[in-house]
Write a protein that holds these residues in place. Structure first.
Motif, PDB file in Angstrom:
ATOM      1  N   TYR A 214       0.865  -1.181   0.000  1.00 35.15           N
ATOM      2  CA  TYR A 214       0.000   0.000   0.000  1.00 35.15           C
ATOM      3  C   TYR A 214       0.901   1.231   0.000  1.00 35.15           C
ATOM      4  N   GLU A 237       0.122   0.346  -5.710  1.00 30.79           N
ATOM      5  CA  GLU A 237      -0.792   1.450  -5.395  1.00 30.79           C
ATOM      6  C   GLU A 237      -1.865   1.523  -6.480  1.00 30.79           C
ATOM      7  N   TRP A 238      -3.142   1.703  -6.057  1.00 29.26           N
ATOM      8  CA  TRP A 238      -4.221   1.731  -7.050  1.00 29.26           C
ATOM      9  C   TRP A 238      -4.727   3.139  -7.344  1.00 29.26           C
ATOM     10  N   ASP A 265      -4.907  -2.990  -7.984  1.00 28.18           N
ATOM     11  CA  ASP A 265      -5.296  -3.617  -6.714  1.00 28.18           C
ATOM     12  C   ASP A 265      -4.201  -4.594  -6.287  1.00 28.18           C
ATOM     13  N   SER A 266      -3.618  -4.377  -5.131  1.00 28.71           N
ATOM     14  CA  SER A 266      -2.506  -5.219  -4.677  1.00 28.71           C
ATOM     15  C   SER A 266      -2.945  -6.665  -4.461  1.00 28.71           C
ATOM     16  N   LEU A 282      -1.548  -0.410   5.893  1.00 31.36           N
ATOM     17  CA  LEU A 282      -2.937   0.004   5.697  1.00 31.36           C
ATOM     18  C   LEU A 282      -3.694  -0.136   7.008  1.00 31.36           C
ATOM     19  N   SER A 286      -4.927  -4.351   7.561  1.00 34.82           N
ATOM     20  CA  SER A 286      -4.285  -4.785   6.313  1.00 34.82           C
ATOM     21  C   SER A 286      -4.574  -6.265   6.049  1.00 34.82           C
ATOM     22  N   GLY A 289      -4.576  -8.066   2.728  1.00 34.17           N
ATOM     23  CA  GLY A 289      -3.299  -8.236   2.057  1.00 34.17           C
ATOM     24  C   GLY A 289      -2.455  -9.373   2.599  1.00 34.17           C
TER      25      GLY A 289
END
Length: 404
Positions: A214, A237-238, A265-266, A282, A286, A289
């Motif tokens: 992120y 990063e989105w 999108d990770s 995040l 998170s 993730g």
């Protein structure tokens, strides 16, 4: 407290704790004193509530010289200048309502000042037109003025910022020798993460490949590259605006050749078996993730995960002061030989969350690789108080495959 580099993080923790307990005098800043130490300004009337940590050598001293005014104290001068010039601009129309509308604090990014959302909302200000913002800029020593609004409730946490004076929202912010750049009307800057950015900058990452799931505008990507010596960073990063900010910042700091930006999108990241270290910066959680982080870790050697999370923490009971600290005369350099480890200050709720997370990650790794893995809690870092009884924490978790 000691001013050595090895003690700075402990000193910062002590300062934050004293601030949280409202024991520091906000009019003054930290001050160097003889002997290679730093002095924290403690309120005289709160000395009876002071409980010095045993893991750090501290003592109470009385500084005879004039203390150094704090940054907040120094900002009172331009704030007063702003009020004086606004009174002159409005003539006899000044009122308590207008007084409440004038900001006491603001963010500064280069030549741009960012005002709070409740600044200059009363109707009389609108009649001043551009003259209002020219006056604000002049009084605060800026060339551009913007006003912050509420963060939009979208997945990007897009800021609602209006540029009031000037044509361009791009700014540059220097933090720990790192140059960040971003458009204030498109991206947010989070000054509350400074202690974590300093911490990751000091981690031994030489030769490592890191994945930042992120990345944002590079809050942690840049410290890992510039100071921690990471060999290469994959930054995910989105937000297209954050991607552009990160791209510019990488070039500003001369590290663009050691970073690849993955826009999107990770959770859809195609990397695997790549990373020695994964940053999951995040909040409030998170957790989405975690499977990706397990997949990108090197399958034969594993690595370290830095897992951010907001953890609810019930209020701690007030500390019981030792009887010998009941009077000011007893507040002298500590000769107590008792020891307290840093880990002993970790609250039980934080430890339980860390251990539960370690078990969850271990299960994900075993399921992914079909063989035993071990996880170990290396460190729990309290970054900041996010909300009443909620703390932003970072768990450093070591993950290694079991030896055959």
């Amino acid at each position: 407290i000691p001013a050595l580099a090895t003690e700075r993080r402990l000193a910062q923790r002590l300062r934050e704790r004293l601030e949280e307990e409202q024991l520091l005098d906000g009019r003054y800043q930290l001050q160097q004193v003889p002997g290679g130490h730093v002095a924290l300004p403690v309120l005289e009337e709160k000395l009876c509530q002071l409980c010095l940590p045993l893991e750090m050598p501290c003592e109470l001293v009385q500084i005879q010289q004039n203390p150094v005014p704090s940054r907040a104290s120094r900002r009172r001068a331009p704030a007063q200048k702003l009020r004086d010039e606004l009174r002159q601009l409005l003539g006899g129309s000044w009122s308590e309502e207008l007084e409440r509308d004038v900001p006491h604090a603001w963010q500064r990014h280069g030549d741009l000042v960012l005002l709070s959302e409740d600044s200059f909302r009363a109707a009389p200000w609108e009649s001043l037109g551009p003259a209002l913002w020219q006056t604000v800029a002049s009084a605060l020593g800026a060339r551009r003025v913007a006003r912050r609004g509420r963060v939009l409730p979208d997945r990007m946490r897009t800021p609602s910022v209006t540029l009031l004076l000037g044509q361009d929202g791009w700014v540059e912010h220097v933090d720990n020798g790192i140059r960040y750049t971003f458009d204030v009307t498109k991206c947010m800057f989070s000054p509350g993460n400074i202690t974590e950015k300093l911490r990751v900058a000091s981690l031994p990452c030489s030769g490592e490949v890191l994945v930042d799931l992120y990345a944002g505008i590079g809050y942690f990507t840049l410290p890992f590259l510039v100071h921690a010596g990471a060999a290469f960073v994959h930054a995910c990063e989105w937000n297209v605006h954050a991607v552009e900010a990160l791209r510019r910042a990488l070039a500003l700091n001369g590290v663009q050749d050691r970073c690849r930006i993955h826009h999107g999108d990770s959770r859809q990241l195609e990397l695997q078996d790549t990373a020695d270290r994964v940053n999951l910066g995040l909040i409030p959680s998170s957790e989405q993730g975690w499977p990706v982080a397990c997949r990108v870790l090197k399958k034969d050697t594993g690595g370290v995960l830095h897992i951010h999370h907001n953890v609810e923490t019930p209020p701690a009971p007030p500390p019981a002061l030792p009887a010998e600290w009941g009077s000011l005369e007893a507040q002298h350099p500590m000769e107590d030989t008792r020891k307290e480890t840093v880990g002993a200050r970790i609250r039980p709720e934080w430890q339980r969350w860390a251990e539960a997370t370690a078990m969850r990650i271990q299960g994900l790794l075993v399921e992914l690789h079909r063989r035993p893995w071990h996880t170990r809690v290396l460190h729990i870092e309290a970054v900041k108080s996010y909300a009443p009884h909620v703390h932003h924490l970072v768990l450093d978790l070591e993950c290694r495959p079991a030896l055959p």
